[in-house]
Scaffold this active site. Structure first.
Site, PDB file in Angstrom:
ATOM      1  CB  SER A   1      46.633  34.713  33.427  1.00 32.05           C
ATOM      2  OG  SER A   1      45.235  34.547  33.387  1.00 32.05           O
TER       3      SER A   1
ATOM      4  CG  HIS B   1      43.575  38.554  35.521  1.00 29.39           C
ATOM      5  ND1 HIS B   1      42.907  38.869  34.362  1.00 29.39           N
ATOM      6  CD2 HIS B   1      44.193  37.361  35.284  1.00 29.39           C
ATOM      7  CE1 HIS B   1      43.110  37.922  33.455  1.00 29.39           C
ATOM      8  NE2 HIS B   1      43.879  36.996  33.986  1.00 29.39           N
TER       9      HIS B   1
ATOM     10  CG  ASP C   1      39.905  23.678  32.452  1.00 30.85           C
ATOM     11  OD1 ASP C   1      39.980  22.524  31.990  1.00 30.85           O
ATOM     12  OD2 ASP C   1      40.901  24.333  32.789  1.00 30.85           O
TER      13      ASP C   1
END
Length: 424
Positions: free
Chosen positions: A89, A346, A198
């Site tokens: 994302s 983000h 991850d």
């Protein structure tokens, strides 16, 4: 880092806490700071770059090769005809223009630093919009706000929540879209940015999910995807972007109340959440550095050095720190949250624009001279007649970097003489 949908499960109780936060902010600061307090609590801050209408693009040498090159080491920016991107994302630009935390799951793909195709470099600084200065016909940039399969996402194939385990699905989709004869002879730029999920959701035994997130397994999964792209897409230059340092979120969580609510569920392996046993900051850095080392060894093994194909590790975001700004309410320097979405994880569009410039500079810099961090005021490197090519491992030793910042120096003199407020 970026399993955004999980935040839906905590919104009901966070709304109650936010209302109480607004009430106590009113008691503490009074009317004069109430609106500012509400904005801070809800994550309402400006997140866009300024619009650069007053001056032209700095680079003057924008020529295409006299004939289409058959060697990736002779590839000029203007020779690129197709751009594509794979990842999570961050590439999908989740929350990049979110007006508040209620919109933090929206994917603003058209402004992604690596693959956004909305606007121009003057309004939305992205790699495709920079390349359009050199080749106006470049294809593939996303032009919508929406998901990975929506019309207009084009070749932004990134999927929120993606990991190294699911990257191969994106690689196969890329080959399906570009593997035909129509695109065989076109030079393609593919950017891959993966790994945040991850490290954030898989190494700490959370109740959310778990798989082997060790650096060795990360490398094996990336190798599978890169091998597949190499074997099916000729004339391709791959940017591999190591994951951004997720530990910087520890410096951001005090800036907005919602940050402290969001980050445990978006990156539980650093901040707790979902019953996880979070890693310490040093442990997380060690894990991230392990990914970087494994990928460096893979890419430098000559496995991807072919006449019409290469993979270049672009370390533009591996050594990053937040920017700081003066907060008149607290009367101290605090992390500048205009560079991040409301979840404090983000990048905002403002930061995507800086990331595009940092990646562009990496693409033109020889192997041992690539910058590893970002700056609020970076220069913009330009090709020159002596160094017109995108930098690869093979051509780096022959690159002449002198003069690559000359166009930008000339540009800045014009900016200062004319007192231009918004510039690259």
């Amino acid at each position: 880092m970026l399993n955004c949908s999980v935040l839906l499960s905590v919104r009901k109780w966070t709304l109650s806490i936010l209302c109480l936060s607004i009430f106590f902010s009113f008691l503490k600061y009074g009317d004069c700071f109430l609106q500012e307090s509400i904005n801070n609590i809800l994550g309402i801050v400006p997140r866009e770059q300024c619009k650069m209408y007053s001056v032209g693009f700095p680079c003057k040498y924008i020529q295409k090769s006299s004939s289409p090159p058959d060697n990736v080491n002779k590839l000029q920016p203007a020779d690129i005809e197709i751009v594509a991107a794979l990842g999570d994302s961050v590439i999908g630009s989740t929350a990049a223009l979110a007006p508040n935390f209620f919109h933090e799951n929206t994917e603003y793909r058209g402004i992604s630093y690596a693959i956004g195709g909305l606007g121009t470099w003057r309004t939305v600084m992205t790699i495709p919009n920079i390349l359009r200065v050199f080749n106006p016909d470049v294809e593939g940039g996303a032009v919508i706000f929406g998901g990975p399969f929506d019309r207009g996402t084009n070749l932004n194939l990134a999927v929120p929540g993606a990991t190294s385990l699911t990257l191969f699905d994106q690689a196969k989709r890329l080959v399906r879209l570009l593997g035909g004869s129509r695109h065989k002879d076109k030079w393609k730029l593919v950017t891959i940015h993966i790994g945040h999920n991850d490290v954030c959701t898989h190494p700490c035994n959370t109740t959310y999910t778990e798989f082997d997130a060790s650096p060795t397994m990360f490398r094996r999964r990336l190798q599978k995807s890169l091998d597949y792209i190499r074997d099916h897409l000729p004339k391709t230059f791959v940017n591999y972007i190591p994951l951004m340092d997720v530990t910087i979120t520890e410096e951001l969580i005090d800036g907005l109340p919602f940050c402290s609510f969001a980050v445990p569920y978006v990156c539980p392996c650093l901040h707790g959440g979902f019953g996880g046993n979070p890693l310490t900051r040093d442990q997380m850095k060690e894990l991230q550095n392990g990914y970087l080392k494994e990928m460096y060894n893979l890419i430098n093994s000559d496995r991807y050095e072919r006449r019409d194909f290469t993979v270049v590790l672009q370390p533009a975001f591996t050594d990053i720190r937040p920017f700081y700004a003066y907060n008149r309410r607290s009367r101290k320097l605090e992390p500048d949250l205009t560079y991040f979405g409301p979840d404090c994880l983000h990048p905002s569009q403002k930061l995507h624009a800086l990331m595009a410039r940092a990646l562009w500079n990496n693409m033109l810099s020889p192997e041992n001279e690539k910058q590893t961090n970002w700056s609020p005021t970076p220069p913009l490197l330009c090709p020159t007649p002596n160094s017109p090519y995108l930098a690869t491992r093979s051509n780096s030793r022959n690159m002449v970097t002198k003069g690559m910042d000359s166009d930008f120096a000339t540009y800045m003199r014009v900016v200062l003489q004319n007192r231009v407020k918004c510039y690259i």
